[in-house]
Design a protein around this motif. Structure first.
Motif, PDB file in Angstrom:
ATOM      1  N   LEU B 156       0.812  -1.211   0.000  1.00 53.11           N
ATOM      2  CA  LEU B 156       0.000   0.000   0.000  1.00 53.11           C
ATOM      3  C   LEU B 156       0.848   1.264   0.000  1.00 53.11           C
ATOM      4  CD1 LEU B 156      -2.885  -1.118   2.326  1.00 53.11           C
ATOM      5  CD2 LEU B 156      -3.091  -0.386  -0.037  1.00 53.11           C
ATOM      6  N   ILE B 157       1.937   1.260   0.769  1.00 48.79           N
ATOM      7  CA  ILE B 157       2.796   2.456   0.761  1.00 48.79           C
ATOM      8  C   ILE B 157       3.351   2.664  -0.630  1.00 48.79           C
ATOM      9  CG2 ILE B 157       4.906   3.489   1.677  1.00 48.79           C
ATOM     10  CD1 ILE B 157       4.414   1.929   4.241  1.00 48.79           C
ATOM     11  N   GLY B 158       3.722   1.548  -1.261  1.00 47.85           N
ATOM     12  CA  GLY B 158       4.279   1.669  -2.602  1.00 47.85           C
ATOM     13  C   GLY B 158       3.207   1.569  -3.670  1.00 47.85           C
ATOM     14  N   PHE B 159       1.987   1.979  -3.334  1.00 47.07           N
ATOM     15  CA  PHE B 159       0.897   1.781  -4.281  1.00 47.07           C
ATOM     16  C   PHE B 159       1.136   2.573  -5.564  1.00 47.07           C
ATOM     17  CE2 PHE B 159      -3.332   2.629  -6.019  1.00 47.07           C
ATOM     18  CZ  PHE B 159      -3.753   1.335  -6.187  1.00 47.07           C
ATOM     19  N   TRP B 160       1.609   3.798  -5.394  1.00 52.05           N
ATOM     20  CA  TRP B 160       1.944   4.581  -6.594  1.00 52.05           C
ATOM     21  C   TRP B 160       3.378   4.258  -6.953  1.00 52.05           C
ATOM     22  CZ3 TRP B 160      -0.828   8.887  -3.644  1.00 52.05           C
ATOM     23  CH2 TRP B 160      -2.194   8.859  -3.979  1.00 52.05           C
ATOM     24  N   ILE B 161       3.535   3.070  -7.483  1.00 53.27           N
ATOM     25  CA  ILE B 161       4.861   2.487  -7.626  1.00 53.27           C
ATOM     26  C   ILE B 161       5.710   3.273  -8.603  1.00 53.27           C
ATOM     27  CG2 ILE B 161       4.206   0.891  -9.490  1.00 53.27           C
ATOM     28  CD1 ILE B 161       6.334  -0.007  -6.470  1.00 53.27           C
ATOM     29  N   LYS B 162       5.051   4.066  -9.460  1.00 53.06           N
ATOM     30  CA  LYS B 162       5.838   4.790 -10.467  1.00 53.06           C
ATOM     31  C   LYS B 162       6.594   5.960  -9.862  1.00 53.06           C
ATOM     32  CE  LYS B 162       3.758   3.079 -14.518  1.00 53.06           C
ATOM     33  NZ  LYS B 162       2.426   3.117 -15.102  1.00 53.06           N
ATOM     34  N   ARG B 163       6.157   6.391  -8.659  1.00 50.19           N
ATOM     35  CA  ARG B 163       6.941   7.437  -7.998  1.00 50.19           C
ATOM     36  C   ARG B 163       8.143   6.780  -7.332  1.00 50.19           C
ATOM     37  NH1 ARG B 163       2.979  10.628  -4.002  1.00 50.19           N
ATOM     38  NH2 ARG B 163       1.377  11.286  -5.475  1.00 50.19           N
ATOM     39  N   PRO B 164       9.338   7.203  -7.673  1.00 46.99           N
ATOM     40  CA  PRO B 164      10.508   6.590  -7.031  1.00 46.99           C
ATOM     41  C   PRO B 164      10.463   6.753  -5.517  1.00 46.99           C
ATOM     42  CG  PRO B 164      11.155   8.004  -8.846  1.00 46.99           C
ATOM     43  CD  PRO B 164       9.697   8.219  -8.652  1.00 46.99           C
ATOM     44  N   SER B 165       9.961   7.889  -5.037  1.00 40.46           N
ATOM     45  CA  SER B 165       9.962   8.103  -3.589  1.00 40.46           C
ATOM     46  C   SER B 165       9.014   7.130  -2.907  1.00 40.46           C
ATOM     47  CB  SER B 165       9.562   9.541  -3.276  1.00 40.46           C
ATOM     48  OG  SER B 165       8.293   9.821  -3.815  1.00 40.46           O
ATOM     49  N   ALA B 166       7.891   6.789  -3.562  1.00 45.17           N
ATOM     50  CA  ALA B 166       6.969   5.840  -2.953  1.00 45.17           C
ATOM     51  C   ALA B 166       7.595   4.460  -2.901  1.00 45.17           C
ATOM     52  CB  ALA B 166       5.663   5.790  -3.746  1.00 45.17           C
ATOM     53  N   ALA B 167       8.254   4.068  -3.986  1.00 51.19           N
ATOM     54  CA  ALA B 167       8.900   2.757  -4.000  1.00 51.19           C
ATOM     55  C   ALA B 167       9.963   2.686  -2.919  1.00 51.19           C
ATOM     56  CB  ALA B 167       9.512   2.497  -5.370  1.00 51.19           C
ATOM     57  N   ALA B 168      10.745   3.772  -2.793  1.00 48.09           N
ATOM     58  CA  ALA B 168      11.793   3.783  -1.771  1.00 48.09           C
ATOM     59  C   ALA B 168      11.194   3.726  -0.380  1.00 48.09           C
ATOM     60  CB  ALA B 168      12.656   5.034  -1.930  1.00 48.09           C
ATOM     61  N   ALA B 169      10.104   4.468  -0.158  1.00 45.50           N
ATOM     62  CA  ALA B 169       9.490   4.483   1.169  1.00 45.50           C
ATOM     63  C   ALA B 169       8.940   3.106   1.520  1.00 45.50           C
ATOM     64  CB  ALA B 169       8.372   5.520   1.214  1.00 45.50           C
ATOM     65  N   ALA B 170       8.351   2.420   0.526  1.00 45.61           N
ATOM     66  CA  ALA B 170       7.814   1.092   0.784  1.00 45.61           C
ATOM     67  C   ALA B 170       8.928   0.149   1.190  1.00 45.61           C
ATOM     68  CB  ALA B 170       7.092   0.570  -0.453  1.00 45.61           C
ATOM     69  N   LYS B 171      10.035   0.227   0.450  1.00 43.32           N
ATOM     70  CA  LYS B 171      11.161  -0.642   0.782  1.00 43.32           C
ATOM     71  C   LYS B 171      11.679  -0.326   2.172  1.00 43.32           C
ATOM     72  CE  LYS B 171      13.502  -0.116  -3.067  1.00 43.32           C
ATOM     73  NZ  LYS B 171      14.652   0.001  -3.927  1.00 43.32           N
ATOM     74  N   LYS B 172      11.777   0.968   2.468  1.00 40.07           N
ATOM     75  CA  LYS B 172      12.310   1.378   3.766  1.00 40.07           C
ATOM     76  C   LYS B 172      11.422   0.847   4.879  1.00 40.07           C
ATOM     77  CE  LYS B 172      13.753   5.571   6.163  1.00 40.07           C
ATOM     78  NZ  LYS B 172      13.845   7.013   6.081  1.00 40.07           N
ATOM     79  N   ALA B 173      10.110   1.017   4.725  1.00 45.64           N
ATOM     80  CA  ALA B 173       9.198   0.544   5.755  1.00 45.64           C
ATOM     81  C   ALA B 173       9.348  -0.953   5.936  1.00 45.64           C
ATOM     82  CB  ALA B 173       7.762   0.882   5.370  1.00 45.64           C
ATOM     83  N   PHE B 174       9.436  -1.658   4.826  1.00 43.00           N
ATOM     84  CA  PHE B 174       9.493  -3.115   4.905  1.00 43.00           C
ATOM     85  C   PHE B 174      10.776  -3.565   5.581  1.00 43.00           C
ATOM     86  CE2 PHE B 174       9.553  -7.413   3.007  1.00 43.00           C
ATOM     87  CZ  PHE B 174       8.287  -7.791   3.393  1.00 43.00           C
TER      88      PHE B 174
END
Lengths: 104, 657, 160
Positions: B156-174
């Motif tokens: 869900l955090i990385g839901f807007w996966i095309k935004r690099p910042s969202a992908a990074a935040a999802a990875k960071k949270a995980f």
């Protein structure tokens, strides 16, 4: 006469050497893999034979080792064949005589 | 009914899970079906939760569980189970109700997103996993659901996966929560090793019952601390809190779901659930593990409240505020106020969901603007959002009497006062109350008062599908306080396993005046400092260095980058170097040895063997050819060398025997 | 143990193995390889390790042989016929076989008959795997996962 441990060991040695033969003398990478698999199977046969002829009661160590060896061999075969495909893509050949990038 | 629901607790989590799976199989265009399925699933879960809640009212200390065998190997049996007790029941109701509001809100918020169906599938999945955490009667099942929650939050955090910042935040949270989960996992293994069971309650044999606790002894402290690591990761406690503000990259309903109702509550819930492990061997309610919990909570609460003062992103302020409130709950659990902590957790779930959804409404109204410097004056343009947001803000700040947050905060402060070890947490938490009121006032003023700046000029009120959940949640926030007052401390007694009586004279406590004074102080300070909102924060003007320090989250990310990550990078470089120069050197050395051996045998070959007869020479030439190719880098020749070595060993054996 | 069965299996296995090592056409060699491994599995059955025999059949005949055939097909242009043969390899293999044979024959105490043995059930193997061998099992799982990923990465086409 029932087969003895000796006979099994001889069969296993023969299988091992046939595998070695394939691995050493054929030029095709897949043959090398087949040979290595045969050598592994020979080792497994040895393990099982020693387990079977051991004084009873014996723990099933030989069986377990063979089971593990088969699993490892499967992994090895998968990676090995993947390598063959990759090498083939790269060099357009699977003849190991023509692949000598490993040399320093 | 009561027996039926007790035996079918799994239904509560199965319904949203099934909904999620069905939605996942829908195509992207079936938007209405997806939203309807998710919401119906959630309504059903809510009804079932209410059904589970009612029987727990019958008697104080109600507890039913159903255990079943998952699998058996050898003599070990792994059993899982579901549990229903007051703690579970209130969490169930809160989670399903808040999730329901968030689901409805999402219909409006995500209306223009093309992955609408996928979003609802994830939301349902998340809700199911969280209900599983709450219902589990086995640490293993709890852990499984806990990890599923982590997975869902990653998605869900990385839901807007095309935004690099969202992908990074999802990875960071995980990854960061995984660090904590490693501790959780080790603690679980240790617990299993010691007590032989992972069930919480098992008719006297569970890990949290006398039999299990007796087998733990001194190791209980370490097990509790390891489990606490998991809670630290999941609930965003210092030093693993850094993922939570970044998690704001997800869609706002996700922030509400993760940061209010569910995921972050899991850590607090875990500590409350395994509280007997923490308090085992307590002297006057103090154990080493609980002391650690208190100080971690204190540090977290204060640090993040300070950081929240210097944020510009409306959601990041709320995120840091969540971290701070979770710290407060940890303090409460640590000092022995388990019930107070859980009460605050429930109240916080409602008002923080309200605040997040309100911020979502603001962001939506201001055309995806999140910077509070570019808002302002929204009071008139978004009246519903403003009113509900104000209710949430007052509940969070702890304005007494009508807002749930005030009563629960009061309970926590009361609990900290009674902690025998130190009074410091109490006073630090009082400071925290002032800070909370201060940063929330700052946010209110920037967003809703003054003149519109930037995109706020074209702001519009959100559609009813978004404001309705806000109103429901606002009503909940106020209505919830009825159960919390000292005059009728129903929830407190219910959770503590006692019956409540009504005593109006108890309504006014001396602590209430202190709280009131502090909140008024905080709000007044806020109004005074931030009366003229502008591009520059007053603190930025007077104390620019401090402001920058806080704005960057006390440089903690950078600190981790310079220390932990630098270490990891260094280790990687070292192994790379070792691989390149040391091991490779060894290999080359052997290679050189082999090739010199090869030239030697080649020479031998040329001089001795080639002198033979023609037929033999043909075979020998082949052998010689093989040997001369020994330095050609071919694997077969290497294999041959190995075989020859084996032959040599055989000969050696023959010679020796 | 039946000596007739032993002789038959031994001849079949070794013949298939020799064929696998020496046939010119790769695809024939691969089929002989599968046959040889069925023979090895038969040996396992003969020795009372039925489970291992079954695993051998599943893994080698079912999976590895199929993999090999696929690889041969994928690298077809090259794999039709195999050229060349290193006689030196045969020499080395023969020498090693002689050495091993000599070592086996002169080792005393190998001419024992098989003792009676309680049948090894799958249950026993499973319990051993889950108790004494649980660490090797986990490590093996890791190795298999790594091999799976590694093989995938290797054969994945590079983009661009």
């Amino acid at each position: 006469m029932n087969p003895t441990l000796q006979l099994f060991l001889i069969i296993s040695a023969a299988l091992f050497c046939i595998g070695l033969l394939a691995a050493l003398s054929r030029r095709h990478a897949i043959f090398i893999l087949i040979g290595i698999e045969m050598m592994l199977a020979a080792a497994g046969l040895n393990f099982i034979a020693f387990w079977r002829f051991a004084p009873q009661p014996a723990p099933p160590t030989g069986v377990m080792v063979t089971v593990f060896a088969i699993a490892i061999a499967a992994a090895e075969a998968a990676v090995g064949l993947a390598l063959v495909i990759t090498v083939y893509r790269h060099y357009r050949t699977t003849n190991v005589d023509q692949i000598d990038q490993l040399k320093g | 009914m009561s027996n039926w629901i007790g035996a079918h607790l799994w239904l509560i989590l199965a319904v949203p899970l099934a909904g999620s799976l069905v939605i996942l199989s829908l195509t992207n265009s079936r938007r209405t079906a997806a939203a309807a399925l998710a919401i119906v699933g959630q309504v059903l879960a809510f009804v079932l939760s209410l059904g589970a809640f009612l029987p727990t009212l019958q008697a104080p200390g109600y507890r039913v569980f159903t255990n079943f065998t998952w699998f058996t190997f050898g003599e070990q049996t792994l059993r899982l189970g579901f549990l229903l007790d007051p703690l579970t029941a209130v969490m169930l109701v809160m989670i399903t109700l808040v999730s329901l509001c968030i689901f409805v809100f999402s219909v409006g918020y995500m209306a223009s997103d093309k992955n609408f169906t996928r979003f609802f599938a994830y939301l349902s999945f998340f809700s199911a996993a969280m209900l599983g955490v709450v219902l589990a009667n086995s640490l293993l099942l709890l852990f499984v659901c806990w990890e599923l929650v982590g997975l869902a939050s990653y998605l869900l955090i990385g839901f807007w996966i095309k935004r690099p910042s969202a992908a990074a935040a999802a990875k960071k949270a995980f990854i960061i929560t995984r660090i904590g989960d490693l501790g959780f996992f080790l603690g679980m293994l240790w617990l299993y090793g010691q007590s032989g069971t992972l069930l919480f309650y098992d008719g006297g044999n569970g890990a949290l019952e006398s039999h299990g606790l007796l087998s733990l002894g001194a190791s209980a402290t370490f097990i509790a601390l390891l489990l606490f690591c998991g809670a630290v990761g999941k609930s965003g406690q210092f030093p693993l809190h850094v993922w939570l503000p970044d998690a704001m990259e997800g869609p706002t309903p996700v922030s509400a779901l993760i940061h209010a109702a569910t995921m972050v509550a899991a850590g607090i819930f875990l500590v409350a659930r395994v509280y007997p492990l923490f308090s085992l061997g307590a002297i006057a309610g103090v154990t080493p593990s609980l002391t650690v919990v208190v100080w971690i909570g204190v540090v977290t609460a204060l640090i993040s409240a300070l950081i929240a003062l210097a944020q510009w992103d409306i959601k990041r302020i709320l995120a840091y505020s969540t971290v701070s409130q979770l710290g407060l709950m940890m303090v409460s659990l640590g000092v022995g106020g388990v019930v107070a902590g859980i009460m605050h957790l429930l109240a916080h779930g409602f008002f923080k969901a309200l605040l997040f959804l309100g911020s979502g409404s603001v962001i939506h109204g201001c055309h995806e603007e999140q910077d509070i410097r570019k808002m302002g004056g929204l009071r008139g343009r978004m009246p519903v959002t403003f009113l509900t947001y104000a209710i949430g803000m007052m509940a969070l700040s702890g304005v007494p009497l009508f807002f749930s947050g005030a009563w629960t905060k009061e309970e926590i402060l009361h609990a900290t006062l009674q902690w025998p070890v130190s009074r410091a947490p109490h006073f630090l938490m009082l400071a925290g109350v002032v800070l909370t009121a201060l940063y929330m006032t700052r946010q209110m003023i920037y967003v809703f008062f003054g003149h519109p700046r930037g995109s706020a000029e074209h702001a519009h009120e959100s559609p009813p599908v978004m404001t309705a959940p806000l109103i429901v949640l606002a009503v909940c926030v106020i209505a919830f306080s009825v159960m919390l007052t000292p005059a009728w401390p129903w929830l407190f007694r219910y959770l503590a396993g006692a019956t409540a009586s009504f005593a109006f004279s108890q309504l006014i406590q001396p602590g209430l005046f202190i709280a009131l004074a502090l909140v008024v102080l905080g709000i007044a300070l806020g109004v005074l400092i931030y009366r003229r909102p502008g591009e520059l924060d007053p603190m930025e003007q007077s104390l620019p260095a401090l402001f920058r320090f806080l704005q960057h989250g006390m440089w903690l990310d950078e600190l981790y980058d310079r220390t932990v990550l630098a270490f990891a990078r260094g280790a990687a470089r070292t192994s790379d170097w070792l691989d390149r120069y040391f091991w490779d050197g060894l290999v080359r050395g052997f290679g050189a040895l082999g090739s010199s051996l090869g030239s030697f045998t080649k020479g031998f070959d040329e001089r001795a063997i080639n002198a033979g007869a023609n037929d033999a020479a043909a075979a020998a030439r082949d052998l010689g050819g093989l040997i001369s190719r020994r330095h050609s880098g071919q694997i077969q020749t290497y294999l041959g060398v190995v075989a020859v070595g084996m032959l040599a060993l055989l000969l050696l054996y023959a010679w020796l025997t | 143990m039946n000596s007739v069965a032993f002789v038959v299996i031994a001849i079949l296995t070794l013949a298939a193995a020799l064929a696998a090592a020496s046939l010119q056409k790769l695809i024939h060699a691969a089929l002989c390889f599968a046959a040889a491994f069925v023979g090895v599995a038969a040996f396992y059955f003969l020795l009372g390790a039925e489970f291992v025999g079954l695993v051998q059949v599943f893994v080698y005949v079912g999976a590895v042989a199929v993999l090999i055939v696929f690889t041969i097909l994928l690298t077809r242009r090259d794999a039709e016929r195999e050229r060349g043969f290193h006689w030196s390899g045969a020499l080395i293999a023969l020498a090693i076989f002689a050495g091993l044979l000599w070592a086996i024959v002169r080792t005393s105490g190998l001419s024992v008959a098989a003792p009676w043995i309680a049948p090894l059930t799958v249950r026993q193997i499973g319990e051993a795997l889950m108790t004494d061998y649980v660490w090797p099992l986990q490590c093996l799982g890791l190795v298999l996962t790594a091999a799976l990923i590694g093989a995938l990465v290797l054969v994945m086409e590079e983009k661009g």
